[in-house]
Design a protein around this motif. Structure first.
Motif, mmCIF file in Angstrom:
data_model
loop_
_atom_site.group_PDB
_atom_site.id
_atom_site.type_symbol
_atom_site.label_atom_id
_atom_site.label_comp_id
_atom_site.label_asym_id
_atom_site.label_seq_id
_atom_site.Cartn_x
_atom_site.Cartn_y
_atom_site.Cartn_z
ATOM 1 N N ARG A 91 0.852 -1.195 0.000
ATOM 2 C CA ARG A 91 0.000 0.000 0.000
ATOM 3 C C ARG A 91 0.887 1.244 0.000
ATOM 4 O O ARG A 91 2.088 1.149 0.224
ATOM 5 C CB ARG A 91 -0.924 -0.009 1.209
ATOM 6 N N ILE A 92 0.257 2.377 -0.274
ATOM 7 C CA ILE A 92 1.027 3.611 -0.357
ATOM 8 C C ILE A 92 0.562 4.574 0.718
ATOM 9 O O ILE A 92 -0.646 4.810 0.878
ATOM 10 C CB ILE A 92 0.888 4.258 -1.742
ATOM 11 N N GLU A 93 1.493 5.083 1.462
ATOM 12 C CA GLU A 93 1.180 6.036 2.514
ATOM 13 C C GLU A 93 1.512 7.437 2.032
ATOM 14 O O GLU A 93 2.553 7.649 1.402
ATOM 15 C CB GLU A 93 2.013 5.733 3.767
ATOM 16 N N ILE A 117 -9.713 7.369 -5.595
ATOM 17 C CA ILE A 117 -8.401 7.968 -5.880
ATOM 18 C C ILE A 117 -7.706 7.128 -6.934
ATOM 19 O O ILE A 117 -7.627 5.898 -6.818
ATOM 20 C CB ILE A 117 -7.548 7.989 -4.599
ATOM 21 N N ASP A 118 -7.150 7.768 -7.936
ATOM 22 C CA ASP A 118 -6.427 7.054 -8.983
ATOM 23 C C ASP A 118 -4.932 7.087 -8.636
ATOM 24 O O ASP A 118 -4.311 8.142 -8.625
ATOM 25 C CB ASP A 118 -6.685 7.735 -10.332
ATOM 26 N N VAL A 119 -4.423 5.908 -8.326
ATOM 27 C CA VAL A 119 -3.032 5.824 -7.835
ATOM 28 C C VAL A 119 -2.053 6.423 -8.843
ATOM 29 O O VAL A 119 -1.135 7.149 -8.492
ATOM 30 C CB VAL A 119 -2.662 4.358 -7.539
ATOM 31 N N GLY A 120 -2.314 6.156 -10.146
ATOM 32 C CA GLY A 120 -1.403 6.645 -11.190
ATOM 33 C C GLY A 120 -1.293 8.155 -11.177
ATOM 34 O O GLY A 120 -0.183 8.703 -11.205
ATOM 35 N N SER A 121 -2.428 8.850 -11.105
ATOM 36 C CA SER A 121 -2.367 10.304 -11.160
ATOM 37 C C SER A 121 -1.736 10.864 -9.889
ATOM 38 O O SER A 121 -1.022 11.863 -9.926
ATOM 39 C CB SER A 121 -3.755 10.897 -11.402
ATOM 40 N N ILE A 122 -1.996 10.202 -8.760
ATOM 41 C CA ILE A 122 -1.375 10.680 -7.518
ATOM 42 C C ILE A 122 0.151 10.561 -7.609
ATOM 43 O O ILE A 122 0.897 11.463 -7.260
ATOM 44 C CB ILE A 122 -1.886 9.863 -6.309
ATOM 45 N N ARG A 123 0.646 9.422 -8.106
ATOM 46 C CA ARG A 123 2.090 9.245 -8.259
ATOM 47 C C ARG A 123 2.662 10.337 -9.147
ATOM 48 O O ARG A 123 3.728 10.886 -8.860
ATOM 49 C CB ARG A 123 2.400 7.882 -8.896
#
Lengths: 604, 512
Positions: free
Chosen positions: B59-61, B169-175
Motif C-alpha cells: 500500500r502507499i502512505e 483515488i487514482d493511484v497513477g495520477s497521484i504518483r
C-alpha cells in the motif's frame, strides 16, 4: 642485534652442489643461525664511497650509506635485486657472521666436506713496529695483530661483504669497537714497514675516509666526521690518539675511529692489509682470526705479519693453530641423552667442521679451529655434537624420576582469596609493579617518603617507584572504568616490595616482599558499609575474624577509615578521600580495602 | 483434534476475526487496545497451528510535508495562477504573466510544471510577439473543485494516510502529481497486514475453546494457592538476544599464569620464588654472565638507587663463582679471563629473569632429584610501547636429575606446552651464555599458520652448577608469559593488558 642479508645465489655458488634459497635457509636454521626470512632485496650504490648498500624492507630507496655515513635526500641509484637469506646475528657465534663463514659451516653440514678447515699461512714479509706510546698514560690500546690477505680482484659484492664483516665483528667481538677494532687497506697504496704509534690530537692532520680532498686533525675528526662523532667516547681518556702509518708517514687509520681515504680498499684491489687493535688481547686475536679465515673462504690467501714490540721482541700473527679438548663418549651420551656410538660421534663432529681422534676407552680428542672463541669447556663441544646430530632427530623423553609438586604458601592463600573475591562479584585486574611518585603517593594524598624502593636509571624518567601497595593501580583502574554501568567492583592481588628493617630476615637484600590484596567498589551507593561486608566475608572464608579500630589515613575520609587485623591479615579499610578521587579523575564515591595477605620468606 | 486454548487477549482478537473474516493489524490494535507486537505474537501463534493466515498487501502512505497545510489553504501556485489569469480575461502574454506571478508571489516554474501536467494552463507561441499563457477549460472547471492530490494530502493531514483508504483515488495520477513534490508530501511504500481466520481456525473455535489467564510472571501466591493451573505464562520469542552480563573472573594474564603453575605442579615441580629486588650476584654472576656483558649495562637493566647494595651469600658459593669467572676454577673451563669484582656482584637490580629464583633454589637444594619452577614479574629497562613493557612475566624452571639430558629437556618442554594446549612443539639450536647446549622452543599456532618462538632453554654450564655444589646435569628454561597471552587472546597492544580496563577481562572467555 644486527641482521645480515646473504645473497642466496652467491652462497650456493660457493658450495659444490646446487641448493634452493629455502633449503639453505632451513639448513642454517638447523645449524643454529637465527634465520628471519628468505626474501627478494634491492641493492643500491653509494654515490660518495661507491659501496654497495642493501635496501631496507618496505622502503623503495636508500638515502644513507651504511659504510661511509654519506646521506642525501634524493636516494641512491638501484644496482640490482637478489634473493637474500636474512639472519639475525648471534653474538656467541661471530664465525657465522658472513657468507664465507656460513659457507664453511654449510659445506660440513650438507656433507660436502668433513672435518677441520685448514688455512695455510704464508711466512711473514711485512713488519709492524709497535711504539711504546700505545701502552702509556696518554693512550691505552696496546694490542695489535695484523695479516696480509691476497684476494681475487675485488668486485662490488666482495667489497661490500668485507665491509659488512668488519662492521659485524666490531659489534660481536669488539663490543662496538670497545675491545677491538679492525682496519682493512689496499696494500698497493702502502710502502715499507707499518708503524703503530700515536698522534697529537691537533697536529698531523690526514685525509679521513669518506671526506676526500680535505685533511682533518684527530680532534676535528672526533668533532665533525660522522664516524668520529659516533665513536669519540672511546678516546675520552686519551691525550694522544692511536695511529697506523707506513714507512713514508702516510696515515692508514686512526683506530678505533676511522681509516684514511688514500689507503682505502677499492673495486679491483687485490692485496689487502688487515689490522686489529684494541685493549683486549683476546678480542684482538679472535677478530683477526675470524676476519682472515672468512676471507680465505672467499678465495683469499693469508700471509703472516711480524709484530715488533717496543722491547724488540717479536710475535708473528695471525696464530691460526687449532686447539684440542677431550670428550668422553659416556659423558656425551649422558649429557645429551642421545643414542651415540664411536662412529656417530665422529660423524657428527666432522659435520660441524671439527676433527676427532679416538684416544681409546671411549675418549676422543676433538680439535676445533682458532676462530671458535665460544668454546671454553668440553660441554661447548657437546653442543656442536648435538647440532651435528640434528635437534629435529632427538627423541624427546621425560625424566623417569618421581618427584612431588608443591606450591608456594602465599600462592595457596592467594588462590583461596581469589576464589572468594570472584564469588563476591569482584573482577581481577593487573597493573604494572613499577609506577610513578604521583600515582603511588601524591595523588593518594601521601607524602613522598625520603626513602623508598627506588630505581636509579629508568629509561622512562618518572618510572622510579617499585610499588609497596596496590592502591594506585586500583584507583587507575577505577578511572579507566568510570563510564561503565555502576557499581564497578574490582581487585588486584600481587606482590609488593618495601624497604626492610634492620632485624628482619630479608634485611640482607634491604627489601622485604609481601603478597597484598586491594579491592574497591565504585558507584553512587559505594562506601564504607559495602566494602566492610565484603571484607568480613573474605576474612571469614579465609578462616579469620577481623577486629577493627578507628584510625587516620590521608587517603581516606576522616571518620570513615579503620585499621583491621584478622590472623595474619592486616590492613586498612575506608572511603576514599574526595581529593584523591579528584586527582585520579573519578566522579563517584569509592570504598577501598588494602590488605597484607602474607609476608614472603624466599628461603622458606 | 486438540482443544483450542486461548488467553483472554488472544480470544479478543479471535472474536473480531470471527466477525469480520479479515482485519488489519491497525484496526485490531484500535479495537482490542493491545499493542502491535502482542497482536503479531497472537497472529504468529495462530499461523503455527494453521488457524490464522497473515495477509500482506502492498500500500502507499501519503506523508504530508511540514507546512503542506498552509500551502493547501493558501492555494497551490498553479491554482492561484489560474485564478489570476481568469481575472486577466483568461490569458496574458508571457511578460504580463511573469509580472502577475511576481505580484501574487507565485513561482512561475511550479505553474508551468504542475499547471501544465494537470492540463490547466497552456503556453502558445505568440504571433510575432512573446508567447501567450492561457487557462484551459479544465483549468476553469478545476476552480470549483479539488484536485485528487490536494484531496489526498488533505485527507492525510486529517489522519487518513493510506491511498487505499481514500475513495475514488487514482493511484497513477497521484504518483504523477505528488511523486516529485516534496514540499507538499512524500509517498511511501508500506505493507498492510491483515489477520484472517482459516477454515480450520474457525472450526477449532466453534468446537469450543478453553480460556486461560495469561501473565508474564507467577507470584508466590499463584504457586501457593494452585492458581497457576489456570494461568498461562506469556510465551517469549526465545531467539531474541538477551542483555549481556559478565561474571567476575580472573585477569587473562593471571589465567595463563595459573594454567602454567598447574602444569608444572602436575609435572611434580616445587614452586619457588625470589625477590624482585635482587642482588646482581644471583641475577647475573651465579649464571656465569661476565661482569662486562652487555645485558648488565645500565641501558638494559634497572639498577636500584635504594636499596643500592646487597649482601653476598655464603663464602663458598661466592669464591666458587669468582673462580669460574676468572679462570674456570675447578670446573674444567677456561673462564672469562678477567678479574671478578665482588662490588659489582653486590649491586641491587630489578631481576631481569626468574632464573634468579631457580638458581637460588639450586644452591639451596643441589642434590638430585629436584624440580623447581617460578612464575614472576621480570624487568628490562625499556620504555612503554605497543610491543614492549619494562615489566613482564616469565616462567623459569630447572630439573636436577641424574637422567637430565638434552633429550629429557625437550621432553619436559614438549609436555609443558602440550598441557598449555599446543599440539606441535619444535626445537632449534640457540646460544645462551649459561646453558650448553642451548635450545629455543617454538610452538605451532594453527590460527596463524606459523611457528612462534616461546623462549630459551638448555643445560646449565658446569661453570654455573659446580660452584654452587651441584654435581648433576641441570635442565633450565625461561619462557615468556605475555607473549602467550597476546598470541592466544589476540591483543595487538600489550599495554592494554595492564591499564585496568574491565573490557580486557570481560572480552576474553575463561576457556581460551
Amino acid at each position: 642485534m644486527p641482521i645480515i642479508s646473504v645473497d642466496a645465489r652467491r652462497l650456493d655458488g660457493m658450495l659444490a652442489n646446487d641448493y634452493t634459497a629455502e633449503t639453505l635457509g632451513e639448513t642454517l636454521d638447523r645449524i643454529g643461525c637465527d634465520v628471519e626470512e628468505v626474501i627478494d632485496l634491492d641493492r643500491y650504490r653509494c654515490p660518495n664511497c661507491g659501496a654497495l648498500v642493501e635496501g631496507s624492507l618496505g622502503s623503495d630507496t636508500v638515502k644513507v650509506c651504511s659504510v661511509c655515513g654519506h646521506s642525501q635526500e634524493d636516494g641512491f641509484d638501484k644496482v640490482d635485486s637478489v634473493t637474500a637469506i636474512r639472519i639475525d646475528l648471534l653474538a656467541a657465534r661471530p664465525d657465522l657472521f658472513d657468507i664465507g663463514g656460513l659457507a664453511r659451516a654449510l659445506k660440513g653440514y650438507l656433507g660436502e666436506v668433513r672435518g677441520l678447515p685448514h688455512y695455510p699461512v704464508g711466512a711473514p714479509t711485512l713488519r709492524v713496529h709497535i711504539d711504546a706510546s700505545v701502552d702509556s698514560d696518554d693512550c691505552r690500546r696496546p694490542y695489535i695483530h695484523c695479516a696480509v690477505v691476497e684476494m681475487p680482484p675485488l668486485d662490488d659484492a666482495m667489497l661490500a661483504t668485507i665491509m659488512k664483516m668488519q662492521e659485524n665483528l666490531h659489534w660481536g667481538v669488539g663490543r662496538d669497537r670497545k675491545l677491538a677494532s679492525i682496519g682493512v687497506y689496499d696494500l698497493a697504496t702502502l710502502e715499507g714497514d707499518i708503524h703503530y704509534t700515536t698522534l697529537h690530537p691537533d697536529d698531523e692532520p690526514f685525509e679521513a675516509l669518506g671526506m676526500p680532498g680535505q685533511t682533518m686533525s684527530g680532534r676535528q675528526i672526533l668533532e665533525e666526521h660522522p664516524k668520529g662523532v659516533a665513536y669519540a667516547g672511546l678516546l675520552d681518556d686519551c691525550a694522544r690518539y692511536p695511529v697506523l702509518r707506513d714507512s713514508k708517514g702516510v696515515v692508514l687509520s686512526m683506530p678505533p675511529i676511522i681509516n684514511s681515504e688514500p689507503t682505502k680498499v677499492r673495486v679491483g684491489s687485490t692485496r689487502l692489509f688487515v689490522d686489529v687493535t684494541g685493549p683486549s688481547d683476546a678480542a684482538v686475536e679472535a677478530s683477526l682470526a675470524m676476519m682472515v679465515t672468512s676471507m680465505a673462504e672467499l678465495g683469499g690467501t693469508i700471509t703472516a705479519c711480524t709484530m715488533v714490540r717496543p722491547d724488540g721482541s717479536t710475535q708473528v700473527t695471525p696464530d691460526l693453530s687449532p686447539e684440542t679438548r677431550e670428550v668422553d663418549l659416556t659423558h656425551a651420551k649422558q649429557w645429551l641423552g642421545l643414542p651415540l656410538d664411536e662412529d656417530s660421534l665422529t660423524d657428527c663432529f666432522e659435520r660441524m667442521r671439527l676433527d676427532v681422534k679416538p684416544l681409546g676407552e671411549g675418549r676422543f680428542a676433538v680439535t676445533y679451529p682458532a676462530f671458535r672463541g665460544d668454546i671454553r669447556h668440553p660441554v661447548d663441544l657437546l653442543e656442536d655434537l648435538a647440532i651435528g646430530f640434528g635437534y629435529e632427530n632427538i627423541e624427546p623423553a621425560l625424566v623417569p624420576t618421581m618427584t612431588v609438586g608443591k606450591p608456594r604458601p602465599e600462592e595457596v592463600v592467594s588462590g583461596a582469596a581469589r576464589m572468594v573475591m570472584f564469588g563476591l562479584g569482584f573482577t581481577e585486574i593487573m597493573s604494572l609493579p613499577m609506577t610513578t611518585e604521583a600515582d603511588h603517593f601524591t595523588k593518594l594524598r601521601l607524602d613522598v617518603p625520603e626513602r623508598y624502593v627506588r630505581v636509579a636509571n629508568p629509561k622512562l624518567k618518572a618510572l622510579t617507584v617499585v610499588r609497596s601497595h596496590l592502591m594506585g593501580g586500583v584507583m587507575n583502574a577505577l578511572h579507566h572504568n568510570r563510564r561503565r554501568p555502576m557499581p564497578v567492583r574490582l581487585f588486584e592481588l600481587d606482590n609488593c616490595v618495601r624497604l626492610a628493617d634492620g632485624d628482619e630476615p630479608t634485611a640482607q637484600f634491604g627489601a622485604a616482599e609481601e603478597r597484598r590484596l586491594c579491592f574497591a567498589e565504585i558507584g553512587p551507593e559505594a562506601g564504607f558499609a559495602a566494602v566492610r561486608s565484603v571484607l568480613d566475608a573474605l576474612c571469614f572464608e579465609l578462616g579469620h575474624e577481623a577486629t577493627y579500630s578507628a584510625t587516620e589515613h590521608p587517603t581516606f575520609v576522616e571518620g570513615r577509615v579503620a585499621a583491621f587485623s584478622a590472623g595474619p591479615l592486616e590492613g586498612v579499610i575506608g572511603e576514599v578521600h574526595p581529593e584523591a578521587l579528584d586527582a585520579f579523575g573519578i566522579d563517584y564515591p569509592v570504598g577501598l580495602v588494602e590488605i597484607r595477605v602474607a609476608a614472603i620468606d624466599w628461603e622458606g | 483434534m486438540k482443544q483450542l486454548t486461548l488467553t483472554e487477549e488472544a480470544d479478543s482478537v479471535w472474536q473480531f476475526l470471527l466477525q469480520y473474516k479479515s482485519v488489519t493489524v491497525e484496526k485490531l490494535v484500535q479495537w482490542t487496545g493491545l499493542d502491535q507486537s502482542r497482536i503479531m505474537v497472537i497472529g504468529a501463534a495462530g499461523v503455527d497451528d494453521g488457524h490464522i493466515e497473515i495477509i500482506e498487501i502492498p500500500r502507499i502512505e501519503v506523508d504530508p510535508a511540514e507546512g503542506s497545510d498552509t500551502l493547501l489553504e493558501r492555494g497551490l501556485d498553479e491554482r492561484r495562477a489560474v485564478a489570476a489569469l481568469i481575472e486577466e480575461g483568461g490569458s496574458a502574454p508571457m511578460p504580463r504573466f511573469v509580472a502577475l506571478a511576481k505580484e501574487h508571489d507565485i513561482a512561475v516554474s511550479a505553474v508551468f510544471r504542475f499547471g501544465a501536467a494537470r492540463g490547466w494552463i497552456k503556453r502558445e507561441k505568440g504571433v510575432g510577439g512573446p508567447p501567450t499563457v492561457s487557462v484551459t477549460e479544465a483549468g476553469r472547471a478545476a476552480m470549483s473543485g479539488e484536485a485528487p492530490d490536494e484531496r489526498a494530502v488533505r485527507l492525510a493531514l486529517g489522519g487518513k494516510r493510506y491511498l487505499d483508504e481514500m475513495d475514488g483515488i487514482d493511484v497513477g495520477s497521484i504518483r504523477k502529481l505528488l511523486g516529485g513534490r516534496k514540499e507538499l508530501a512524500r509517498l511511501r511504500d508500506r505493507t498492510r497486514r491483515e489477520l484472517a481466520l482459516t477454515a480450520r481456525g474457525e472450526l477449532a473455535y466453534k468446537a469450543g475453546r478453553r480460556l486461560v489467564v495469561e501473565r508474564s510472571q507467577l507470584t508466590q501466591d499463584d504457586l501457593r494457592t494452585g492458581a497457576w493451573r489456570d494461568i498461562a505464562l506469556r510465551p517469549y520469542d526465545v531467539t531474541l538476544p538477551a542483555a549481556r552480563v559478565y561474571p567476575a573472573k580472573p585477569h587473562p594474564v593471571r589465567k595463563i599464569i595459573e594454567q602454567t603453575r598447574r602444569a608444572f605442579l602436575e609435572l611434580g615441580f616445587e614452586e619457588v620464588g625470589s625477590p624482585a629486588v635482587e642482588v646482581a650476584f644471583w641475577n647475573f654472576d651465579a649464571l656465569f654472565q661476565p661482569q662486562d656483558h652487555p645485558a648488565r649495562d645500565m641501558q638494559d637493566t634497572f639498577y636500584m638507587a635504594e636499596p643500592a647494595v646487597g649482601e653476598l651469600p655464603r663464602e663458598e658459593w661466592v669464591s666458587g663463582v669468582q673462580a669460574a669467572h676468572e679462570d674456570g676454577g675447578e670446573t674444567g673451563s677456561t673462564g672469562w679471563g678477567y678479574r671478578w669484582s665482588p662490588e659489582r656482584a653486590q649491586a641491587m637490580v630489578l631481576r631481569t629473569h626468574c632464573t634468579s629464583a631457580t638458581i637460588r633454589a639450586l644452591a639451596r637444594h643441589p642434590a638430585a632429584p629436584y624440580k623447581a619452577f617460578c612464575v614472576g614479574w621480570t624487568h628490562r629497562n625499556e620504555t612503554l610501547s605497543y610491543k614492549h613493557l619494562p615489566v613482564f612475566h616469565q616462567v623459569d624452571g630447572i630439573i636436577i636429575d641424574e637422567h637430565a639430558s638434552l633429550s629429557t629437556l625437550l621432553g619436559t618442554l614438549k609436555a609443558f606446552y602440550q598441557k598449555m594446549g599446543f599440539e606441535k612443539v619444535r626445537f632449534k639450536p640457540a646460544f645462551y651464555p649459561y646453558t650448553e647446549p642451548s635450545v629455543d622452543v617454538m610452538v605451532y599456532m594453527p590460527e596463524r599458520g606459523k611457528w612462534l618462538e616461546m623462549g630459551g632453554s638448555g643445560i646449565f654450564r658446569p661453570e654455573v652448577t659446580e660452584p654452587l655444589g651441584c654435581e648433576h646435569p641441570v635442565l633450565a628454561w625461561g619462557l615468556g608469559i605475555e607473549r602467550l597471552a597476546m598470541l592466544r587472546l589476540g591483543f595487538s597492544d600489550i599495554r592494554d593488558l595492564y591499564q585496568g580496563g574491565l573490557d580486557v577481562v570481560e572480552g576474553v572467555p575463561v576457556c581460551r
